[in-house]
Design a protein around this motif. Structure first.
Motif, mmCIF file in Angstrom:
data_model
loop_
_atom_site.group_PDB
_atom_site.id
_atom_site.type_symbol
_atom_site.label_atom_id
_atom_site.label_comp_id
_atom_site.label_asym_id
_atom_site.label_seq_id
_atom_site.Cartn_x
_atom_site.Cartn_y
_atom_site.Cartn_z
ATOM 1 N N ALA A 88 5.781 10.720 -0.247
ATOM 2 C CA ALA A 88 6.186 12.065 -0.648
ATOM 3 C C ALA A 88 6.364 12.076 -2.159
ATOM 4 O O ALA A 88 6.125 11.078 -2.840
ATOM 5 C CB ALA A 88 7.484 12.455 0.055
ATOM 6 N N ALA A 89 6.789 13.213 -2.658
ATOM 7 C CA ALA A 89 6.982 13.328 -4.108
ATOM 8 C C ALA A 89 8.015 12.329 -4.612
ATOM 9 O O ALA A 89 7.977 11.915 -5.769
ATOM 10 C CB ALA A 89 7.412 14.755 -4.453
ATOM 11 N N SER A 90 8.941 11.930 -3.738
ATOM 12 C CA SER A 90 9.992 11.000 -4.138
ATOM 13 C C SER A 90 9.570 9.534 -4.021
ATOM 14 O O SER A 90 10.355 8.641 -4.342
ATOM 15 C CB SER A 90 11.249 11.232 -3.290
ATOM 16 O OG SER A 90 10.954 11.061 -1.911
ATOM 17 N N HIS A 93 8.727 4.316 2.733
ATOM 18 C CA HIS A 93 8.728 5.447 1.806
ATOM 19 C C HIS A 93 8.170 5.114 0.425
ATOM 20 O O HIS A 93 7.933 6.027 -0.374
ATOM 21 C CB HIS A 93 10.155 5.984 1.651
ATOM 22 C CG HIS A 93 10.762 6.439 2.937
ATOM 23 N ND1 HIS A 93 10.424 7.627 3.536
ATOM 24 C CD2 HIS A 93 11.670 5.849 3.752
ATOM 25 C CE1 HIS A 93 11.117 7.769 4.660
ATOM 26 N NE2 HIS A 93 11.877 6.701 4.814
ATOM 27 N N HIS A 94 7.987 3.832 0.128
ATOM 28 C CA HIS A 94 7.538 3.431 -1.202
ATOM 29 C C HIS A 94 6.452 2.363 -1.104
ATOM 30 O O HIS A 94 6.377 1.622 -0.117
ATOM 31 C CB HIS A 94 8.716 2.874 -2.015
ATOM 32 C CG HIS A 94 9.905 3.783 -2.066
ATOM 33 N ND1 HIS A 94 9.947 4.906 -2.851
ATOM 34 C CD2 HIS A 94 11.098 3.730 -1.401
ATOM 35 C CE1 HIS A 94 11.117 5.516 -2.688
ATOM 36 N NE2 HIS A 94 11.834 4.823 -1.814
ATOM 37 N N ARG A 95 5.623 2.287 -2.116
ATOM 38 C CA ARG A 95 4.643 1.209 -2.215
ATOM 39 C C ARG A 95 5.312 0.027 -2.895
ATOM 40 O O ARG A 95 5.902 0.158 -3.974
ATOM 41 C CB ARG A 95 3.438 1.661 -3.032
ATOM 42 C CG ARG A 95 2.358 0.591 -3.192
ATOM 43 C CD ARG A 95 1.199 1.117 -4.014
ATOM 44 N NE ARG A 95 0.152 0.113 -4.166
ATOM 45 C CZ ARG A 95 -0.962 0.305 -4.905
ATOM 46 N NH1 ARG A 95 -1.150 1.476 -5.535
ATOM 47 N NH2 ARG A 95 -1.868 -0.663 -5.000
ATOM 48 N N GLY A 102 0.801 -1.210 0.000
ATOM 49 C CA GLY A 102 0.000 0.000 0.000
ATOM 50 C C GLY A 102 0.837 1.264 0.000
ATOM 51 O O GLY A 102 2.057 1.247 0.104
ATOM 52 N N ILE A 103 0.149 2.394 -0.112
ATOM 53 C CA ILE A 103 0.812 3.697 -0.122
ATOM 54 C C ILE A 103 1.299 4.000 1.298
ATOM 55 O O ILE A 103 0.524 3.948 2.253
ATOM 56 C CB ILE A 103 -0.153 4.796 -0.599
ATOM 57 C CG1 ILE A 103 -0.609 4.496 -2.032
ATOM 58 C CG2 ILE A 103 0.515 6.165 -0.528
ATOM 59 C CD1 ILE A 103 -1.683 5.424 -2.553
ATOM 60 N N PRO A 104 2.580 4.289 1.457
ATOM 61 C CA PRO A 104 3.126 4.485 2.809
ATOM 62 C C PRO A 104 2.613 5.763 3.464
ATOM 63 O O PRO A 104 2.250 6.731 2.784
ATOM 64 C CB PRO A 104 4.639 4.556 2.573
ATOM 65 C CG PRO A 104 4.776 5.044 1.155
ATOM 66 C CD PRO A 104 3.617 4.435 0.414
ATOM 67 N N ALA A 158 22.084 -0.234 -1.719
ATOM 68 C CA ALA A 158 22.325 0.030 -3.139
ATOM 69 C C ALA A 158 21.030 0.421 -3.838
ATOM 70 O O ALA A 158 21.000 1.358 -4.656
ATOM 71 C CB ALA A 158 22.934 -1.205 -3.798
ATOM 72 N N ILE A 159 19.949 -0.279 -3.530
ATOM 73 C CA ILE A 159 18.650 0.042 -4.138
ATOM 74 C C ILE A 159 18.177 1.414 -3.681
ATOM 75 O O ILE A 159 17.704 2.232 -4.485
ATOM 76 C CB ILE A 159 17.608 -1.038 -3.786
ATOM 77 C CG1 ILE A 159 17.997 -2.375 -4.412
ATOM 78 C CG2 ILE A 159 16.216 -0.623 -4.249
ATOM 79 C CD1 ILE A 159 17.139 -3.545 -3.962
ATOM 80 N N ASP A 160 18.302 1.688 -2.384
ATOM 81 C CA ASP A 160 17.840 2.966 -1.847
ATOM 82 C C ASP A 160 18.613 4.129 -2.454
ATOM 83 O O ASP A 160 18.038 5.165 -2.811
ATOM 84 C CB ASP A 160 17.987 2.951 -0.325
ATOM 85 C CG ASP A 160 17.250 4.096 0.337
ATOM 86 O OD1 ASP A 160 16.118 4.402 -0.087
ATOM 87 O OD2 ASP A 160 17.801 4.689 1.278
#
Length: 293
Positions: free
Chosen positions: A33-35, A62-64, A27-29, A272-274
């Motif tokens: 944010a815009a990022s 921070h991400h879905r 889901g949407i965290p 690395a992904i972040d």
């Protein structure tokens, strides 16, 4: 992450061109944010979405995240026949349609998942924000005897300790197999618990009949992070580094792992992904072909 995790993870069974696929949606965290990005994760053959547990724990704030079990794996249904990586990419697109996700996504894949991510970026460039290819065998198989045995064994030997341990030996560093005892037990149970016929069909499609992707990497337009393991006995890191150099907006990172970096080095892989996701806000960072970390 498991289907029973009480952290508002939504589990769905979505019908695609391949089969009914088990899909896990964080889901949407709350901190969206815009990022924030939509991250779609597809695991390795012989494994399910749980290989990404560490990444889910860190990135979902921070991400879905959308995690997909491949056909014949985890809680997903079997495919009706053998399939191509392009068909997997179409199935991923159908999952996004069902979830009504229209913004471009970051596709993250390990091994099989990396092949799917690459094919998705080639066939659905408008839906691809970026690509993360982890431990991905982009070349057409060069070890047909070995891969034939793995496929045959998935059908007839998957209940034996020797087969399951052989897979674990190839996938993970020795210290991981000792350290992650709970994970390793779940990994073994997964192989033993799914349909042998369905598992073998999927393994054969991925290992033996996959298309060569190395010669087409330069056609991937999206920013791409390529991670390889120094100790990957199946896919030599030098070969993967050479292939990744063909990416026009690529970055290559080498980690001291075997075939599943997300499990062998979870913190380093997540970092690395972040970092890659952060740099997506500055896409000029990926303007140089084959850029190295």
């Amino acid at each position: 992450m498991t289907p029973s995790e009480p952290d508002s993870v939504k589990t769905r069974s979505i019908l695609t061109n391949l089969s009914r696929l088990a899909v896990y949606d964080t889901g949407i965290p709350n901190r969206a944010a815009a990022s924030s990005e939509v991250l779609v994760l597809w695991p390795s053959v012989l494994a399910d979405h749980r290989i990404y547990d560490a990444q889910v724990a860190d990135l979902r704030e921070h991400h879905r995240l959308i995690l997909i079990d491949g056909p014949g794996h985890g809680a997903s249904g079997p495919s009706s026949g053998r399939f191509s990586m392009e068909q997997c990419a179409d199935a991923l697109s159908q999952v996004l349609d069902t979830l009504q996700i229209v913004k471009p996504v970051v596709v993250i894949g390990t091994s099989w998942g990396g092949l799917v991510a690459g094919e998705f970026a080639l066939k659905h460039p408008g839906r691809t924000r970026a690509v993360v290819m982890l431990n991905t065998p982009v070349f057409k198989t060069r070890a047909r005897w070995r891969d034939s045995f793995v496929s045959w064994g998935a059908r007839w030997l998957k209940f034996t300790n020797r087969y399951v341990q052989g897979v674990a030996d190839a996938y993970f560093m020795p210290e991981t197999r000792k350290r992650e005892s709970a994970f390793m037990e779940g990994f073994r149970k997964h192989i033993r618990g799914v349909s042998g016929a369905a598992l073998s069909r999927a393994v054969r499609s991925v290992l033996l009949e996959r298309e060569d992707l190395a010669s087409r990497l330069n056609s991937i337009a999206a920013p791409t992070l390529f991670v390889a393991g120094t100790h990957d006995s199946m896919y030599p890191v030098d070969d993967l580094r050479h292939a990744a150099a063909q990416l026009t907006r690529g970055r290559f990172i080498e980690l001291p792992t075997a075939h599943l970096s997300v499990v062998d080095a979870p913190s380093e892989t997540t970092q690395a992904i972040d970092s890659f996701l952060t740099e997506l806000q500055l896409t000029s960072s990926f303007s140089s072909p084959g850029a190295k970390a």
